[in-house]
Design an enzyme around this catalytic site. Structure first.
Site, PDB file in Angstrom:
ATOM      1  N   GLY A  40     -11.808  -8.142 -11.447  1.00  0.00           N
ATOM      2  CA  GLY A  40     -11.455  -6.723 -11.263  1.00  0.00           C
ATOM      3  C   GLY A  40     -10.512  -6.467 -10.097  1.00  0.00           C
ATOM      4  O   GLY A  40     -10.024  -5.354  -9.929  1.00  0.00           O
ATOM      5  N   GLY A  41     -10.263  -7.497  -9.273  1.00  0.00           N
ATOM      6  CA  GLY A  41      -9.235  -7.379  -8.231  1.00  0.00           C
ATOM      7  C   GLY A  41      -9.565  -6.366  -7.152  1.00  0.00           C
ATOM      8  O   GLY A  41     -10.725  -5.982  -6.941  1.00  0.00           O
ATOM      9  N   GLY A 116      -5.271 -20.241  -7.706  1.00  0.00           N
ATOM     10  CA  GLY A 116      -4.270 -20.786  -8.624  1.00  0.00           C
ATOM     11  C   GLY A 116      -2.958 -21.057  -7.903  1.00  0.00           C
ATOM     12  O   GLY A 116      -2.530 -20.273  -7.057  1.00  0.00           O
ATOM     13  N   GLY A 146      -1.498  -9.238  -7.122  1.00  0.00           N
ATOM     14  CA  GLY A 146      -1.746  -7.982  -6.418  1.00  0.00           C
ATOM     15  C   GLY A 146      -1.165  -7.877  -5.031  1.00  0.00           C
ATOM     16  O   GLY A 146      -0.085  -8.409  -4.732  1.00  0.00           O
ATOM     17  N   SER A 147      -1.905  -7.196  -4.152  1.00  0.00           N
ATOM     18  CA  SER A 147      -1.382  -6.882  -2.823  1.00  0.00           C
ATOM     19  C   SER A 147      -2.469  -7.008  -1.771  1.00  0.00           C
ATOM     20  O   SER A 147      -3.650  -7.149  -2.083  1.00  0.00           O
ATOM     21  CB  SER A 147      -0.842  -5.448  -2.809  1.00  0.00           C
ATOM     22  N   ILE A 186      -4.552   6.300   1.268  1.00  0.00           N
ATOM     23  CA  ILE A 186      -5.810   5.762   1.791  1.00  0.00           C
ATOM     24  C   ILE A 186      -6.284   6.589   2.992  1.00  0.00           C
ATOM     25  O   ILE A 186      -7.456   6.956   3.092  1.00  0.00           O
ATOM     26  CB  ILE A 186      -5.649   4.272   2.179  1.00  0.00           C
ATOM     27  N   HIS A 447     -10.328  28.545 -23.341  1.00  0.00           N
ATOM     28  CA  HIS A 447     -10.711  29.494 -22.285  1.00  0.00           C
ATOM     29  C   HIS A 447     -12.220  29.488 -22.121  1.00  0.00           C
ATOM     30  O   HIS A 447     -12.927  29.482 -23.114  1.00  0.00           O
ATOM     31  CB  HIS A 447     -10.250  30.906 -22.651  1.00  0.00           C
TER      32      HIS A 447
HETATM   33  P1  FAD Z   1      -5.160  -6.669  -7.650  1.00  0.00           P
HETATM   34  O1  FAD Z   1      -6.106  -5.640  -8.131  1.00  0.00           O
HETATM   35  O2  FAD Z   1      -4.892  -6.738  -6.207  1.00  0.00           O
HETATM   36  O3  FAD Z   1      -5.730  -8.063  -8.170  1.00  0.00           O
HETATM   37  C1  FAD Z   1      -5.170  -9.276  -7.821  1.00  0.00           C
HETATM   38  C2  FAD Z   1      -6.216 -10.351  -7.952  1.00  0.00           C
HETATM   39  O4  FAD Z   1      -5.582 -11.612  -7.830  1.00  0.00           O
HETATM   40  C3  FAD Z   1      -7.290 -10.319  -6.870  1.00  0.00           C
HETATM   41  O5  FAD Z   1      -8.557 -10.304  -7.463  1.00  0.00           O
HETATM   42  C4  FAD Z   1      -7.055 -11.599  -6.067  1.00  0.00           C
HETATM   43  O6  FAD Z   1      -8.263 -12.152  -5.586  1.00  0.00           O
HETATM   44  C5  FAD Z   1      -6.419 -12.485  -7.115  1.00  0.00           C
HETATM   45  N1  FAD Z   1      -5.567 -13.549  -6.573  1.00  0.00           N
HETATM   46  C6  FAD Z   1      -4.558 -13.450  -5.680  1.00  0.00           C
HETATM   47  N2  FAD Z   1      -3.967 -14.640  -5.480  1.00  0.00           N
HETATM   48  C7  FAD Z   1      -4.626 -15.530  -6.259  1.00  0.00           C
HETATM   49  C8  FAD Z   1      -4.489 -16.925  -6.501  1.00  0.00           C
HETATM   50  N3  FAD Z   1      -3.524 -17.639  -5.933  1.00  0.00           N
HETATM   51  N4  FAD Z   1      -5.354 -17.509  -7.351  1.00  0.00           N
HETATM   52  C9  FAD Z   1      -6.330 -16.791  -7.958  1.00  0.00           C
HETATM   53  N5  FAD Z   1      -6.503 -15.471  -7.787  1.00  0.00           N
HETATM   54  C10 FAD Z   1      -5.658 -14.852  -6.955  1.00  0.00           C
HETATM   55  N6  FAD Z   1      -4.896   2.670  -7.548  1.00  0.00           N
HETATM   56  C11 FAD Z   1      -5.066   3.648  -8.442  1.00  0.00           C
HETATM   57  O7  FAD Z   1      -4.364   3.689  -9.448  1.00  0.00           O
HETATM   58  N7  FAD Z   1      -6.034   4.601  -8.271  1.00  0.00           N
HETATM   59  C12 FAD Z   1      -6.839   4.620  -7.198  1.00  0.00           C
HETATM   60  O8  FAD Z   1      -7.702   5.491  -7.073  1.00  0.00           O
HETATM   61  C13 FAD Z   1      -6.670   3.599  -6.219  1.00  0.00           C
HETATM   62  N8  FAD Z   1      -7.454   3.571  -5.139  1.00  0.00           N
HETATM   63  C14 FAD Z   1      -7.289   2.559  -4.217  1.00  0.00           C
HETATM   64  C15 FAD Z   1      -8.085   2.580  -3.088  1.00  0.00           C
HETATM   65  C16 FAD Z   1      -7.948   1.587  -2.127  1.00  0.00           C
HETATM   66  C17 FAD Z   1      -8.830   1.602  -0.922  1.00  0.00           C
HETATM   67  C18 FAD Z   1      -6.988   0.547  -2.333  1.00  0.00           C
HETATM   68  C19 FAD Z   1      -6.856  -0.559  -1.334  1.00  0.00           C
HETATM   69  C20 FAD Z   1      -6.182   0.534  -3.451  1.00  0.00           C
HETATM   70  C21 FAD Z   1      -6.319   1.559  -4.402  1.00  0.00           C
HETATM   71  N9  FAD Z   1      -5.513   1.614  -5.538  1.00  0.00           N
HETATM   72  C22 FAD Z   1      -5.673   2.624  -6.445  1.00  0.00           C
HETATM   73  C23 FAD Z   1      -4.471   0.603  -5.797  1.00  0.00           C
HETATM   74  C24 FAD Z   1      -4.985  -0.436  -6.806  1.00  0.00           C
HETATM   75  O9  FAD Z   1      -6.156  -1.032  -6.307  1.00  0.00           O
HETATM   76  C25 FAD Z   1      -3.918  -1.485  -7.086  1.00  0.00           C
HETATM   77  O10 FAD Z   1      -2.715  -0.848  -7.474  1.00  0.00           O
HETATM   78  C26 FAD Z   1      -4.356  -2.415  -8.205  1.00  0.00           C
HETATM   79  O11 FAD Z   1      -5.556  -3.061  -7.878  1.00  0.00           O
HETATM   80  C27 FAD Z   1      -3.278  -3.469  -8.491  1.00  0.00           C
HETATM   81  O12 FAD Z   1      -3.694  -4.295  -9.512  1.00  0.00           O
HETATM   82  P2  FAD Z   1      -3.177  -5.804  -9.644  1.00  0.00           P
HETATM   83  O13 FAD Z   1      -3.826  -6.330 -10.869  1.00  0.00           O
HETATM   84  O14 FAD Z   1      -1.723  -5.843  -9.528  1.00  0.00           O
HETATM   85  O15 FAD Z   1      -3.741  -6.559  -8.357  1.00  0.00           O
HETATM   86  P1  NAI Z   2       0.846   4.632   1.713  1.00  0.00           P
HETATM   87  O1  NAI Z   2       2.125   3.952   1.483  1.00  0.00           O
HETATM   88  O2  NAI Z   2       0.333   5.617   0.738  1.00  0.00           O
HETATM   89  O3  NAI Z   2       0.890   5.408   3.113  1.00  0.00           O
HETATM   90  C1  NAI Z   2       1.145   4.757   4.320  1.00  0.00           C
HETATM   91  C2  NAI Z   2       1.515   5.812   5.347  1.00  0.00           C
HETATM   92  O4  NAI Z   2       1.578   5.189   6.614  1.00  0.00           O
HETATM   93  C3  NAI Z   2       2.878   6.441   5.098  1.00  0.00           C
HETATM   94  O5  NAI Z   2       2.757   7.825   5.218  1.00  0.00           O
HETATM   95  C4  NAI Z   2       3.761   5.833   6.176  1.00  0.00           C
HETATM   96  O6  NAI Z   2       4.813   6.671   6.569  1.00  0.00           O
HETATM   97  C5  NAI Z   2       2.744   5.636   7.274  1.00  0.00           C
HETATM   98  N1  NAI Z   2       3.084   4.623   8.262  1.00  0.00           N
HETATM   99  C6  NAI Z   2       3.684   3.425   8.060  1.00  0.00           C
HETATM  100  N2  NAI Z   2       3.783   2.749   9.220  1.00  0.00           N
HETATM  101  C7  NAI Z   2       3.217   3.525  10.180  1.00  0.00           C
HETATM  102  C8  NAI Z   2       2.990   3.377  11.562  1.00  0.00           C
HETATM  103  N3  NAI Z   2       3.365   2.279  12.210  1.00  0.00           N
HETATM  104  N4  NAI Z   2       2.385   4.379  12.230  1.00  0.00           N
HETATM  105  C9  NAI Z   2       1.982   5.510  11.572  1.00  0.00           C
HETATM  106  N5  NAI Z   2       2.173   5.692  10.246  1.00  0.00           N
HETATM  107  C10 NAI Z   2       2.764   4.719   9.567  1.00  0.00           C
HETATM  108  O7  NAI Z   2      -0.199   3.452   1.968  1.00  0.00           O
HETATM  109  P2  NAI Z   2      -1.773   3.416   1.991  1.00  0.00           P
HETATM  110  O8  NAI Z   2      -2.353   4.770   2.199  1.00  0.00           O
HETATM  111  O9  NAI Z   2      -2.121   2.338   2.939  1.00  0.00           O
HETATM  112  O10 NAI Z   2      -2.119   2.946   0.533  1.00  0.00           O
HETATM  113  C11 NAI Z   2      -1.606   1.700   0.015  1.00  0.00           C
HETATM  114  C12 NAI Z   2      -1.366   1.781  -1.446  1.00  0.00           C
HETATM  115  O11 NAI Z   2      -2.581   1.829  -2.146  1.00  0.00           O
HETATM  116  C13 NAI Z   2      -0.582   3.008  -1.818  1.00  0.00           C
HETATM  117  O12 NAI Z   2       0.734   2.611  -2.063  1.00  0.00           O
HETATM  118  C14 NAI Z   2      -1.202   3.514  -3.068  1.00  0.00           C
HETATM  119  O13 NAI Z   2      -0.337   3.306  -4.134  1.00  0.00           O
HETATM  120  C15 NAI Z   2      -2.467   2.677  -3.270  1.00  0.00           C
HETATM  121  N6  NAI Z   2      -3.604   3.590  -3.299  1.00  0.00           N
HETATM  122  C16 NAI Z   2      -3.693   4.483  -4.326  1.00  0.00           C
HETATM  123  C17 NAI Z   2      -4.708   5.393  -4.368  1.00  0.00           C
HETATM  124  C18 NAI Z   2      -4.732   6.370  -5.480  1.00  0.00           C
HETATM  125  O14 NAI Z   2      -4.016   6.192  -6.446  1.00  0.00           O
HETATM  126  N7  NAI Z   2      -5.547   7.426  -5.405  1.00  0.00           N
HETATM  127  C19 NAI Z   2      -5.753   5.438  -3.359  1.00  0.00           C
HETATM  128  C20 NAI Z   2      -5.543   4.480  -2.308  1.00  0.00           C
HETATM  129  C21 NAI Z   2      -4.516   3.589  -2.312  1.00  0.00           C
END
Ligand code: FAD
Ligand code: NAI
Length: 468
Positions: A40-41, A116, A146-147, A186, A447
């Site tokens: 689930g990442g 991997g 992912g990231s 975040i 409505h």
């Molecule tokens: P990931 O979900 O990061 O999955 C990558 C996977 O690859 C991981 O499980 C990792 O362990 C695995 N991996 C990495 N390298 C290797 C390797 N070499 N070998 C084997 N496995 C490996 N997005 C939304 O759309 N809605 C939200 O509400 C939302 N909320 C978020 C809240 C938070 C706090 C954070 C941090 C992120 C949130 N995001 C949200 C962003 C979302 O989590 C990511 O955009 C999404 O998980 C990306 O999916 P992905 O499959 O690209 O990578």
């Molecule tokens: P973000 O890119 O949304 O926001 C980072 C903020 O930090 C920006 O406003 C930027 O200008 C600021 N910033 C950067 N460097 C700084 C510094 N040195 N000092 C002060 N401010 C600084 O990144 P965030 O909130 O960390 O989330 C990461 C990613 O996760 C997002 O890109 C988002 O796509 C994903 N995410 C999505 C969610 C959702 O869809 N509801 C929820 C949480 C995360």
């Protein structure tokens, strides 16, 4: 003989696991390699799912303390059992990651727990948790790794007092004072959680606005609403250092443009300044896979890298770092590999911030349209004029529709309001079909619902909203 597959997907996040399931549905022999103990990442383990669990629980906690009495529900002031709230979140995560394990099994996807590494086109090495190594062969490889959290130079995240989102999802105690670095998604979501549970939350943002990329008028309104809720903001400022003291963390803050530093104290510092693509240990250099200047894997329109047979999706490539974007790309690659025409329309990807009220948008902002020189009409309708919002007392926010001035085609929709995350779906559907504001205005909406505000905003594009 090493095991041999049609496709090996590295990473089981929303991109990887969806890609695996779709490829299996199309009859391909599929393997997933995942280094984490559960599937689930980021999204399911330490991202979307746990954050939404805490947002939900903390919103109800807040509501019980402030909103119930007005509806004639007399309850004693709510008491927080944080350990139980965290357990509620963990149960939600478990339900979801177990669900992915079930789906992978049901679709007969082979799974390997380990890191991997790409050994070359068609060759993947897996280092298992116990150190054993395994070699796999495949026709295609999909990078879905992912990231990871972006770090602030000079500030070490220990996940105890200086935390990333991961630590902020599991704080054992409500901090008295929390300082959030970064007014992005975040910062605002997790800042909201801890503010509702009793923390004083201050957000320091580098730019002179919150939520960069979001429609500026919407971002301004969101900031005003969050300030009313008790969050404070210091914009155009940067954190330059954090020193641990006996009474907490001393944080040095400078104007973004440079100048004298001031210090503030906090118990917890949450670093939320963005995320960076994760490619460590993947062997991309050896495999010759090209990265861009932001270390993202470069792909073509079919998600293929410069090395034939190696594809990439999700957070590790360009575009918004969103789970549903990763999922759709996973599906598209699987379909391409299965001989179909997989495609993602990157112009119609909804974006939601799960604060209260929620903020949801799809398509262009007013700034985007101005920059592109596209003439547009605006239809705006406030929830103060929507019957359901009035009766529920959730009148904060509005729906804004941006439509092409010549063709009336909807180019962007921006909603601040309760349930905005659900309402944005109809905007995405109509935009996928190239629909106009008139199409939306002539669609019957039930409505009393909040969605009537969407219809009214569409009517407002032609200056004929009824309830305003
Ligand atoms: P990931 O979900 O990061 O999955 C990558 C996977 O690859 C991981 O499980 C990792 O362990 C695995 N991996 C990495 N390298 C290797 C390797 N070499 N070998 C084997 N496995 C490996 N997005 C939304 O759309 N809605 C939200 O509400 C939302 N909320 C978020 C809240 C938070 C706090 C954070 C941090 C992120 C949130 N995001 C949200 C962003 C979302 O989590 C990511 O955009 C999404 O998980 C990306 O999916 P992905 O499959 O690209 O990578
Ligand atoms: P973000 O890119 O949304 O926001 C980072 C903020 O930090 C920006 O406003 C930027 O200008 C600021 N910033 C950067 N460097 C700084 C510094 N040195 N000092 C002060 N401010 C600084 O990144 P965030 O909130 O960390 O989330 C990461 C990613 O996760 C997002 O890109 C988002 O796509 C994903 N995410 C999505 C969610 C959702 O869809 N509801 C929820 C949480 C995360």
């Amino acid at each position: 003989m090493p095991d041999s597959f049609d496709v090996i997907i590295i990473g089981s996040g929303p991109g990887g696991y969806v890609c695996a399931i779709r490829a299996a549905q199309l009859g391909l022999k599929v393997a997933v390699v995942e280094k984490r103990a559960t599937y689930g990442g980021t999204c399911l383990n330490i991202g979307c799912i746990p954050s939404k669990a805490l947002l939900h629980a903390s919103e109800l906690f807040d509501e019980a303390g402030h909103g119930f009495a007005g509806m004639g529900i007399e309850v004693p002031p709510p008491k927080l059992d944080l350990a139980k709230m965290l357990a509620f979140k963990d149960q939600g995560v478990k339900g979801n990651v177990d669900g992915v394990a079930f789906l992978l099994k049901k679709n007969k996807v082979d799974t390997f727990h380990g890191t991997g590494t790409i050994l070359g086109a068609g060759k993947v090495g897996v280092t298992l948790a116990n150190g054993d190594k395994q070699r796999l062969e495949t026709k295609s490889i999909v990078i879905a790794t992912g990231s990871d959290v972006a770090r602030l130079p000079g500030v070490t995240i220990d996940e105890v007092s200086i935390v990333s989102s991961t630590g902020a999802l599991s704080l054992p105690k409500v901090p008295k004072r929390m300082l959030v670095v970064g007014a992005g998604v975040i910062g605002l979501e997790l800042g909201s959680v801890w503010r509702r549970l009793g923390s004083e939350v201050m957000v320091v943002e580098f730019l002179d606005r919150i939520l960069p990329g979001m429609d500026a008028d919407v971002a301004k309104t969101v900031q005003r609403i969050l300030m009313k809720q008790g969050m404070s903001f210091q914009l155009a400022s940067k954190v330059t250092g954090v020193a641990k003291t006996s009474s907490g963390q001393k944080i040095a803050i400078e104007p973004a443009a440079g100048g004298a530093a001031t210090t503030v104290e906090a118990d917890i510092v949450l670093v939320a300044i963005g995320r960076v693509p994760f490619t460590e240990g993947l062997g991309l250099e050896t495999a010759g896979v090209q990265l861009d200047n932001r270390k993202r894997v470069v792909v073509d329109a079919h998600f293929q890298t410069n090395v034939p047979g190696i594809y990439a999706i999700g957070d590790v490539i360009a575009g918004p770092m969103l789970a549903h974007k990763a999922e759709d790309e996973g599906m598209a690659v699987a379909e391409i590999l299965g001989g179909q025409a997989g495609h993602v329309n990157h112009d119609v990807i909804p974006n939601v911030i799960y604060t209260f009220p929620e903020v949801a948008s799809v398509g262009k902002s007013e700034e985007d349209l101005k920059a592109a020189g596209i003439a547009y009409n605006v239809g705006k309708f406030p929830f103060t004029a929507n019957g359901r919002a009035k009766v529920n007392k959730t009148t904060e926010g509005s729906v804004k529709i941006l439509a092409d001035a010549k063709t009336d085609r909807i180019l962007g929709v921006h909603i601040i309001g309760a349930a905005a995350s659900e309402m944005i779906a109809e905007a995405a559907v109509i935009m996928e079909f190239g629909g106009s504001a008139e199409d939306l205005a002539r669609t019957c909406h039930a409505h009393p619902t909040l969605t009537e505000a969407v219809k009214e905003a569409a009517l407002a594009v032609d200056k004929r909203a009824i309830h305003m």
